[in-house]
Design a protein around this motif. Structure first.
Motif, PDB file in Angstrom:
ATOM      1  N   HIS A  76       0.687  -1.159   0.204  1.00 57.15           N
ATOM      2  CA  HIS A  76       0.060   0.130  -0.098  1.00 57.15           C
ATOM      3  C   HIS A  76       0.747   1.050   0.005  1.00 57.15           C
ATOM      4  O   HIS A  76       0.843   2.234  -0.748  1.00 57.15           O
ATOM      5  CB  HIS A  76      -1.015  -0.067   1.253  1.00 57.15           C
ATOM      6  N   ALA A  77       1.929   1.147   0.809  1.00 57.40           N
ATOM      7  CA  ALA A  77       2.738   2.372   0.862  1.00 57.40           C
ATOM      8  C   ALA A  77       3.795   2.538  -0.441  1.00 57.40           C
ATOM      9  O   ALA A  77       3.738   3.709  -0.869  1.00 57.40           O
ATOM     10  CB  ALA A  77       4.010   2.046   2.075  1.00 57.40           C
ATOM     11  N   MET A  78       3.923   1.530  -1.190  1.00 55.64           N
ATOM     12  CA  MET A  78       4.582   1.559  -2.495  1.00 55.64           C
ATOM     13  C   MET A  78       3.586   2.100  -3.481  1.00 55.64           C
ATOM     14  O   MET A  78       4.250   3.234  -4.085  1.00 55.64           O
ATOM     15  CB  MET A  78       4.896   0.178  -2.998  1.00 55.64           C
ATOM     16  N   VAL A  79       2.637   1.791  -3.560  1.00 57.23           N
ATOM     17  CA  VAL A  79       1.432   2.489  -4.413  1.00 57.23           C
ATOM     18  C   VAL A  79       1.163   3.821  -4.011  1.00 57.23           C
ATOM     19  O   VAL A  79       0.999   4.742  -5.162  1.00 57.23           O
ATOM     20  CB  VAL A  79       0.373   1.607  -4.511  1.00 57.23           C
ATOM     21  N   THR A  80       1.225   4.168  -2.823  1.00 64.03           N
ATOM     22  CA  THR A  80       0.807   5.516  -2.415  1.00 64.03           C
ATOM     23  C   THR A  80       2.163   6.587  -2.884  1.00 64.03           C
ATOM     24  O   THR A  80       1.927   7.461  -3.362  1.00 64.03           O
ATOM     25  CB  THR A  80       0.679   5.581  -0.859  1.00 64.03           C
ATOM     26  N   PHE A  81       3.292   6.011  -2.894  1.00 66.06           N
ATOM     27  CA  PHE A  81       4.636   6.590  -3.033  1.00 66.06           C
ATOM     28  C   PHE A  81       4.625   6.818  -4.574  1.00 66.06           C
ATOM     29  O   PHE A  81       4.800   7.826  -5.020  1.00 66.06           O
ATOM     30  CB  PHE A  81       5.846   5.735  -2.800  1.00 66.06           C
ATOM     31  N   LEU A  82       4.248   5.781  -5.310  1.00 67.45           N
ATOM     32  CA  LEU A  82       4.051   5.917  -6.739  1.00 67.45           C
ATOM     33  C   LEU A  82       3.093   7.000  -7.283  1.00 67.45           C
ATOM     34  O   LEU A  82       3.487   8.054  -8.256  1.00 67.45           O
ATOM     35  CB  LEU A  82       3.977   4.567  -7.339  1.00 67.45           C
ATOM     36  N   HIS A  83       1.951   6.968  -6.853  1.00 69.99           N
ATOM     37  CA  HIS A  83       1.023   8.001  -7.162  1.00 69.99           C
ATOM     38  C   HIS A  83       1.519   9.459  -6.648  1.00 69.99           C
ATOM     39  O   HIS A  83       1.146  10.304  -7.504  1.00 69.99           O
ATOM     40  CB  HIS A  83      -0.488   7.892  -5.979  1.00 69.99           C
ATOM     41  N   ALA A  84       2.249   9.687  -5.652  1.00 68.41           N
ATOM     42  CA  ALA A  84       2.750  10.915  -5.186  1.00 68.41           C
ATOM     43  C   ALA A  84       3.772  11.382  -6.385  1.00 68.41           C
ATOM     44  O   ALA A  84       3.986  12.527  -6.252  1.00 68.41           O
ATOM     45  CB  ALA A  84       3.293  10.934  -4.017  1.00 68.41           C
ATOM     46  N   SER A  85       4.577  10.171  -6.867  1.00 65.65           N
ATOM     47  CA  SER A  85       5.348  10.600  -7.795  1.00 65.65           C
ATOM     48  C   SER A  85       4.953  10.880  -9.188  1.00 65.65           C
ATOM     49  O   SER A  85       5.647  11.088 -10.170  1.00 65.65           O
ATOM     50  CB  SER A  85       6.482   9.605  -7.836  1.00 65.65           C
ATOM     51  N   GLY A  86       3.503  10.750  -9.499  1.00 60.27           N
ATOM     52  CA  GLY A  86       2.907  11.032 -10.643  1.00 60.27           C
ATOM     53  C   GLY A  86       2.486   9.873 -11.397  1.00 60.27           C
ATOM     54  O   GLY A  86       1.849  10.194 -12.508  1.00 60.27           O
ATOM     55  N   TYR A  87       2.642   8.696 -11.020  1.00 56.75           N
ATOM     56  CA  TYR A  87       2.286   7.577 -11.607  1.00 56.75           C
ATOM     57  C   TYR A  87       0.686   7.215 -11.428  1.00 56.75           C
ATOM     58  O   TYR A  87       0.211   7.243 -10.368  1.00 56.75           O
ATOM     59  CB  TYR A  87       3.030   6.447 -11.146  1.00 56.75           C
ATOM     60  N   ARG A  88      -0.042   6.950 -12.567  1.00 55.19           N
ATOM     61  CA  ARG A  88      -1.616   6.829 -12.413  1.00 55.19           C
ATOM     62  C   ARG A  88      -2.290   5.717 -12.955  1.00 55.19           C
ATOM     63  O   ARG A  88      -3.030   5.349 -12.346  1.00 55.19           O
ATOM     64  CB  ARG A  88      -2.076   7.942 -13.076  1.00 55.19           C
ATOM     65  N   GLU A  89      -1.311   4.909 -13.531  1.00 51.08           N
ATOM     66  CA  GLU A  89      -1.760   3.399 -14.180  1.00 51.08           C
ATOM     67  C   GLU A  89      -0.958   2.453 -13.721  1.00 51.08           C
ATOM     68  O   GLU A  89      -0.316   1.848 -14.514  1.00 51.08           O
ATOM     69  CB  GLU A  89      -1.857   3.843 -15.640  1.00 51.08           C
ATOM     70  N   PRO A  90      -1.011   2.200 -12.447  1.00 48.15           N
ATOM     71  CA  PRO A  90       0.054   0.940 -12.137  1.00 48.15           C
ATOM     72  C   PRO A  90      -0.644  -0.228 -12.385  1.00 48.15           C
ATOM     73  O   PRO A  90      -1.805  -0.341 -12.567  1.00 48.15           O
ATOM     74  CB  PRO A  90      -0.045   0.755 -10.258  1.00 48.15           C
ATOM     75  N   CYS A  91       0.302  -1.440 -12.527  1.00 45.74           N
ATOM     76  CA  CYS A  91      -0.165  -2.644 -13.060  1.00 45.74           C
ATOM     77  C   CYS A  91       0.676  -3.639 -11.997  1.00 45.74           C
ATOM     78  O   CYS A  91       2.032  -3.653 -11.746  1.00 45.74           O
ATOM     79  CB  CYS A  91       0.176  -3.024 -14.335  1.00 45.74           C
ATOM     80  N   PHE A  92      -0.141  -4.484 -11.228  1.00 49.05           N
ATOM     81  CA  PHE A  92       0.583  -5.582 -10.111  1.00 49.05           C
ATOM     82  C   PHE A  92       0.856  -6.710 -11.116  1.00 49.05           C
ATOM     83  O   PHE A  92      -0.027  -7.229 -11.913  1.00 49.05           O
ATOM     84  CB  PHE A  92      -0.379  -5.818  -9.201  1.00 49.05           C
ATOM     85  N   VAL A  93       2.156  -7.039 -10.998  1.00 51.59           N
ATOM     86  CA  VAL A  93       2.764  -8.201 -11.667  1.00 51.59           C
ATOM     87  C   VAL A  93       3.337  -9.165 -10.456  1.00 51.59           C
ATOM     88  O   VAL A  93       4.384  -8.847  -9.738  1.00 51.59           O
ATOM     89  CB  VAL A  93       3.859  -8.016 -12.537  1.00 51.59           C
ATOM     90  N   GLY A  94       2.552 -10.336 -10.156  1.00 50.04           N
ATOM     91  CA  GLY A  94       2.899 -11.312  -9.341  1.00 50.04           C
ATOM     92  C   GLY A  94       2.192 -12.631  -9.187  1.00 50.04           C
ATOM     93  O   GLY A  94       1.287 -12.684  -9.767  1.00 50.04           O
ATOM     94  N   SER A  95       2.568 -13.459  -8.237  1.00 48.24           N
ATOM     95  CA  SER A  95       1.872 -14.739  -7.957  1.00 48.24           C
ATOM     96  C   SER A  95       0.683 -14.575  -7.408  1.00 48.24           C
ATOM     97  O   SER A  95       0.393 -13.963  -6.309  1.00 48.24           O
ATOM     98  CB  SER A  95       2.908 -15.545  -7.025  1.00 48.24           C
ATOM     99  N   LEU A  96      -0.302 -15.353  -7.972  1.00 43.65           N
ATOM    100  CA  LEU A  96      -1.810 -15.428  -7.231  1.00 43.65           C
ATOM    101  C   LEU A  96      -1.885 -16.794  -6.846  1.00 43.65           C
ATOM    102  O   LEU A  96      -3.055 -17.029  -6.587  1.00 43.65           O
ATOM    103  CB  LEU A  96      -2.817 -14.990  -8.348  1.00 43.65           C
TER     104      LEU A  96
END
Length: 360
Positions: free
Chosen positions: A193-213
Motif C-alpha cells: 500500500h505504501a509503495m503504490v501511495t509513493f508511486l501516486h505521489a510521484s505522478g504515476y496513475r496507471e499501475p499494474c501489479f505483476v506477481g503470483s496469485l
C-alpha cells in the motif's frame, strides 16, 4: 597371502566365510573410553572436556582434545539430548530454498542460535499449505526445541497441531493479530500500500501489479491486497490491473517474459509493480536489452531489496526489508521461550522502507 575357506566351509587362516558378519573391531565406532585410554585420563575427564571444558586444567584439556581429533571421535548427541530432554534443534520452515531474502533470515537465525548450541533443521513447503502441515508433523516427530515458520497463514489443523505440541513457535515475514505463539515480521499489505501511495505521489496513475496469485503464496496475495486497497483509494472506480505470475518460476528469465506479457496486456500502464525483486530485476535487464526506456516508457518497482536491486541499471525502486534482523530477533524470542521465559514483547513489527531509485 591368506588362504580361502576349508573344505567343510569354515574360513581358513586369514579368510572369512562368505556372508559372515564383519568383525566388530572393523565396524564399531570410537567410544569415549577409547579417547580416555588414548589421552591417559578417565572417561569422566573426557566427558567434562566435552561438556564443561573451562573446568578442566588446560594441559589436560589439550591432551584430550588432541586424542579426540586423532581418533575421529564423534560424541553421541542423541543419547546426551535424550538424557537432558533437549534436542538442541530448531526446526525452520521456509517456502523456497532459492530466495536470497529467506537465506539472509536463516543466516540471522543461525548467528544467534549456533553460539547457544542449537542447530537448524530446515524444510521447505514450495508454497503448499498441505505440504507445510505434513512437514511440520514430520519435524515435530524429531522433537525440536523450537520452530520458526515463514508466514502467518496456516491450516487450522496445522495451528491446532502446533498448539497441542507445546513447542515454542515464532512466525516471521508477515503480520497477524493472532499469532500461534510469538511473531517477528512486518505487514506485506501495508508495505505494498505504501509503495503504490509513493508511486501516486510521484505522478504515476496507471499501475499494474505483476506477481503470483498462487493460493499458497500468502505473502504475494497480501501484497496484492495492499495494491488493490491503494488503487481503490487513489483511483476510485478503476479496476486494478493484474498480471498473474503463478505459472512462472522465480527467475530473471521469468521477469523478462512478464515484462512482455504486462506491456501487451496493459499497454497503458505507466508502472509495473512487481511482487518480488527477482522478477523486477529480470524485467529491468530485459528492458535494457530490448531498448525499452525505464522509467521513460514504463517504470518498474520490486519488493525485497535484494543485492541485485542495487546493482542493476537503472537501480530498482523497491520495498526494503530487514531480512537478517528478522532472523536475529526471531532467534532471540525463541531462546527466551525455550528457556521457559515469556518475552516482554511477543510480537515485534520491524517495519519496512520504500527505497527510491532510478527505475521509478
Amino acid at each position: 597371502m591368506g588362504s580361502g575357506p576349508t573344505a567343510d566351509g569354515r574360513p581358513g587362516a586369514g579368510g572369512r566365510a562368505q556372508g559372515a558378519a564383519p568383525r566388530r573391531a572393523s565396524t564399531r565406532s570410537v567410544t569415549l573410553r577409547d579417547v580416555a585410554a588414548r589421552a591417559g585420563v578417565s572417561a569422566q575427564t573426557v566427558s567434562r572436556v566435552l561438556r564443561i571444558p573451562d573446568e578442566v586444567a588446560p594441559h589436560t584439556r589439550e591432551r584430550v582434545e588432541a586424542a579426540i581429533r586423532e581418533s575421529g571421535y564423534v560424541p553421541n548427541l542423541a543419547a546426551r539430548n535424550l538424557a537432558s530432554n533437549r534436542s538442541k534443534i530448531v526446526a525452520t520452515v521456509v517456502p523456497s530454498l532459492g530466495s536470497e531474502l529467506f537465506s539472509e533470515t536463516l543466516t540471522g537465525l543461525s548467528a544467534v542460535l549456533s553460539p547457544e548450541g542449537y542447530q537448524l533443521l530446515l524444510g521447505y513447503t514450495d508454497y503448499d499449505d498441505e505440504r507445510e502441515e505434513e512437514l511440520i508433523r514430520s519435524l515435530l516427530g524429531r522433537r525440536p526445541d523450537g520452530i520458526c515458520l515463514t508466514g502467518t497463514v496456516h491450516r487450522d489443523s496445522t495451528v491446532a497441531m502446533l498448539r497441542t505440541a507445546g513447542v515454542p513457535v515464532v512466525e516471521t515475514w508477515d503480520w497477524t493479530d493472532s499469532p500461534v505463539d510469538t511473531l517477528v515480521g512486518f505487514s506485506n499489505e501495508r508495505a505494498m500500500h505504501a509503495m503504490v501511495t509513493f508511486l501516486h505521489a510521484s505522478g504515476y496513475r496507471e499501475p499494474c501489479f505483476v506477481g503470483s496469485l498462487l493460493a499458497g503464496d500468502h505473502r504475494s496475495l497480501r501484497r496484492l491486497a495492499g495494491f488493490r486497497r491503494a488503487v481503490n483509494a487513489l483511483r476510485p472506480g478503476r479496476e486494478p490491473r493484474l498480471v498473474d505470475a503463478s505459472d512462472q518460476p522465480l527467475t530473471l528469465e521469468s521477469g523478462a517474459r512478464l515484462l512482455d506479457a504486462a506491456r501487451r496486456a496493459h499497454p497503458e500502464a505507466d508502472v509495473l509493480v512487481f511482487s518480488t525483486d527477482v522478477l523486477a530485476c529480470g524485467a529491468l535487464l530485459a528492458a535494457g536489452s530490448a531498448g525499452v526506456r525505464v522509467p521513460g516508457e514504463v517504470a518498474v518497482t520490486g519488493f525485497g531489496d535484494v543485492e541485485l536491486a542495487r546493482l542493476v541499471r537503472p537501480g530498482l525502486t523497491t520495498v526494503s526489508l530487514p531480512n537478517a534482523r528478522i532472523g536475529r530477533e526471531a532467534a532471540a524470542l525463541l531462546l527466551r521461550r525455550m528457556r521457559g521465559g515469556s518475552p516482554e514483547v511477543p510480537a515485534l513489527d520491524l517495519g519496512f522502507e520504500i527505497r527510491s531509485r532510478e527505475s521509478a
